[in-house]
Write a protein that holds these residues in place. Structure first.
Motif, PDB file in Angstrom:
ATOM      1  N   ILE A   1      -1.815  -3.715   0.003  1.00 22.45           N
ATOM      2  CA  ILE A   1      -0.819  -4.325  -0.823  1.00 22.45           C
ATOM      3  C   ILE A   1      -0.323  -3.297  -1.701  1.00 22.45           C
ATOM      4  CG2 ILE A   1      -0.542  -5.881  -2.803  1.00 22.45           C
ATOM      5  CD1 ILE A   1      -2.194  -7.928  -1.696  1.00 22.45           C
TER       6      ILE A   1
ATOM      7  N   ASN B   1       5.818  -2.310  -1.378  1.00 18.24           N
ATOM      8  CA  ASN B   1       4.424  -2.568  -1.385  1.00 18.24           C
ATOM      9  C   ASN B   1       4.051  -3.523  -0.114  1.00 18.24           C
ATOM     10  OD1 ASN B   1       4.967  -5.721  -1.818  1.00 18.24           O
ATOM     11  ND2 ASN B   1       5.933  -4.615  -3.572  1.00 18.24           N
TER      12      ASN B   1
ATOM     13  N   ILE C   1       3.292  -6.625   0.193  1.00 15.53           N
ATOM     14  CA  ILE C   1       3.772  -8.216   0.322  1.00 15.53           C
ATOM     15  C   ILE C   1       5.215  -8.176   0.790  1.00 15.53           C
ATOM     16  CG2 ILE C   1       4.468 -10.063  -1.214  1.00 15.53           C
ATOM     17  CD1 ILE C   1       1.967  -9.619  -2.702  1.00 15.53           C
TER      18      ILE C   1
ATOM     19  N   THR D   1      -7.121  -5.515   0.756  1.00  8.42           N
ATOM     20  CA  THR D   1      -6.836  -5.020  -0.710  1.00  8.42           C
ATOM     21  C   THR D   1      -8.006  -5.007  -1.460  1.00  8.42           C
ATOM     22  OG1 THR D   1      -5.349  -5.446  -2.648  1.00  8.42           O
ATOM     23  CG2 THR D   1      -6.115  -7.345  -1.401  1.00  8.42           C
TER      24      THR D   1
ATOM     25  N   HIS E   1      -7.657  -6.029  -4.750  1.00 11.16           N
ATOM     26  CA  HIS E   1      -7.326  -6.963  -5.706  1.00 11.16           C
ATOM     27  C   HIS E   1      -7.697  -8.199  -5.442  1.00 11.16           C
ATOM     28  CE1 HIS E   1      -4.921  -3.845  -7.197  1.00 11.16           C
ATOM     29  NE2 HIS E   1      -4.316  -3.497  -5.991  1.00 11.16           N
TER      30      HIS E   1
ATOM     31  N   ASN F   1      -5.993 -10.701  -7.703  1.00 13.12           N
ATOM     32  CA  ASN F   1      -5.147 -11.440  -8.619  1.00 13.12           C
ATOM     33  C   ASN F   1      -4.616 -12.646  -7.917  1.00 13.12           C
ATOM     34  OD1 ASN F   1      -2.062 -11.337  -9.222  1.00 13.12           O
ATOM     35  ND2 ASN F   1      -3.132 -10.411 -10.973  1.00 13.12           N
TER      36      ASN F   1
ATOM     37  N   ASP G   1      -1.922 -14.247  -8.557  1.00  8.83           N
ATOM     38  CA  ASP G   1      -0.394 -14.207  -7.836  1.00  8.83           C
ATOM     39  C   ASP G   1      -0.157 -13.354  -6.707  1.00  8.83           C
ATOM     40  OD1 ASP G   1       0.353 -15.465 -10.393  1.00  8.83           O
ATOM     41  OD2 ASP G   1       1.002 -13.672 -11.626  1.00  8.83           O
ATOM     42  N   GLU G   2      -0.965 -12.163  -6.451  1.00  9.74           N
ATOM     43  CA  GLU G   2      -1.043 -11.329  -5.278  1.00  9.74           C
ATOM     44  C   GLU G   2      -1.255 -12.125  -4.222  1.00  9.74           C
ATOM     45  OE1 GLU G   2      -2.654  -7.767  -5.727  1.00  9.74           O
ATOM     46  OE2 GLU G   2      -0.848  -6.724  -6.947  1.00  9.74           O
TER      47      GLU G   2
ATOM     48  N   ALA H   1       1.130 -13.157  -1.205  1.00 10.29           N
ATOM     49  CA  ALA H   1       0.676 -12.541   0.196  1.00 10.29           C
ATOM     50  C   ALA H   1       0.751 -13.578   1.160  1.00 10.29           C
ATOM     51  CB  ALA H   1      -0.553 -11.776   0.230  1.00 10.29           C
TER      52      ALA H   1
END
Length: 230
Positions: A66, A72, A74, A93, A95, A97, A99-100, A104
């Motif tokens: 990511i 990036n 996404i 990734t 992460h 998170n 939101d991510e 994705a």
């Protein structure tokens, strides 16, 4: 001799690795090649190069980081899926998170795997998405399920007009296929369950993605559960 012939006939899964950390990228290549199931067709160290190589090499599966320079993962996933909707992408990734994760999946990723996962899990993820199924790291799956639960609770008591439901435009068979997609079934498993050909399954999936205005089957499953479509 017979076993050797079968092995030679086994279809390899072609993989493009898009990861900006050299050591991790090289480690992935080494582990996947040793599995004797994957063929690494290319490597890219940024998202923009990954988009270009995906178009040139036409891999079955792409492993996508990511956080990368230039573009990036996404945005790279979104660009690749627009050009080639059939390619399967697994986000890799560090992460967690929320939101991510949802960005994705909405971009069209078929899988989401954390970098600290065992290499065996990464191999399972790649094999699963190559077979048409979705794969989400169990730790991420908990977040996704909690998000669905929160959304369902927030929608309780609200009346939704029948004419506004996206499933109204889906045929009965498409709804059957969508339910199995939500269960994580591969195209072959859907075909076996509904007693229809693989090409018919693919056609239904394409129509579902178009009608739900999403770019991947994982995003379709997420939307179906999030909005209570099935």
């Amino acid at each position: 001799m017979f076993g050797i012939v079968l092995d030679s006939m086994t279809k390899q899964i072609s993989v493009l690795i898009v990861e900006d950390h050299d050591i991790l990228r090289q480690g992935l290549r080494l582990v996947l090649e040793r599995a004797n199931k994957f063929t690494i067709v290319g490597e890219a160290n940024n998202g923009r190069l990954g988009v270009a190589m995906a178009a040139e090499l036409q891999p079955d599966v792409i492993v996508m980081d990511i956080g990368m320079p230039e573009l990036n993962g996404i945005d790279a996933t979104r660009a690749i899926k627009l050009a080639r909707p059939d390619v399967r992408i697994v986000m890799l990734t560090a992460h967690e998170n929320d939101d991510e994760i949802f960005a994705a999946l909405s971009a069209g990723a078929a899988g989401y795997c954390l970098k600290d996962a065992a290499f065996d899990c990464i191999q399972v993820a790649l094999s699963s998405v190559a077979d048409g199924a979705a794969w989400i790291d169990p730790r991420i799956a908990q977040k996704v399920l909690k998000a669905f639960e929160h959304h369902a609770n927030s929608q309780s008591g609200k009346q939704i007009a029948v004419e506004e439901k996206p499933t109204d435009v889906l045929s009965t068979r498409e709804k059957d296929v969508l339910r199995l997609m939500v269960d994580g079934a591969s195209n072959k498993e859907i075909g076996d369950k509904l007693i229809i050909s693989l090409s018919t399954v693919r056609t239904h999936v394409e129509h579902i993605l178009e009608k739900l205005a999403v770019t991947g089957r994982t995003a379709a499953a997420v939307k179906a559960m999030k909005e209570g479509l099935i």
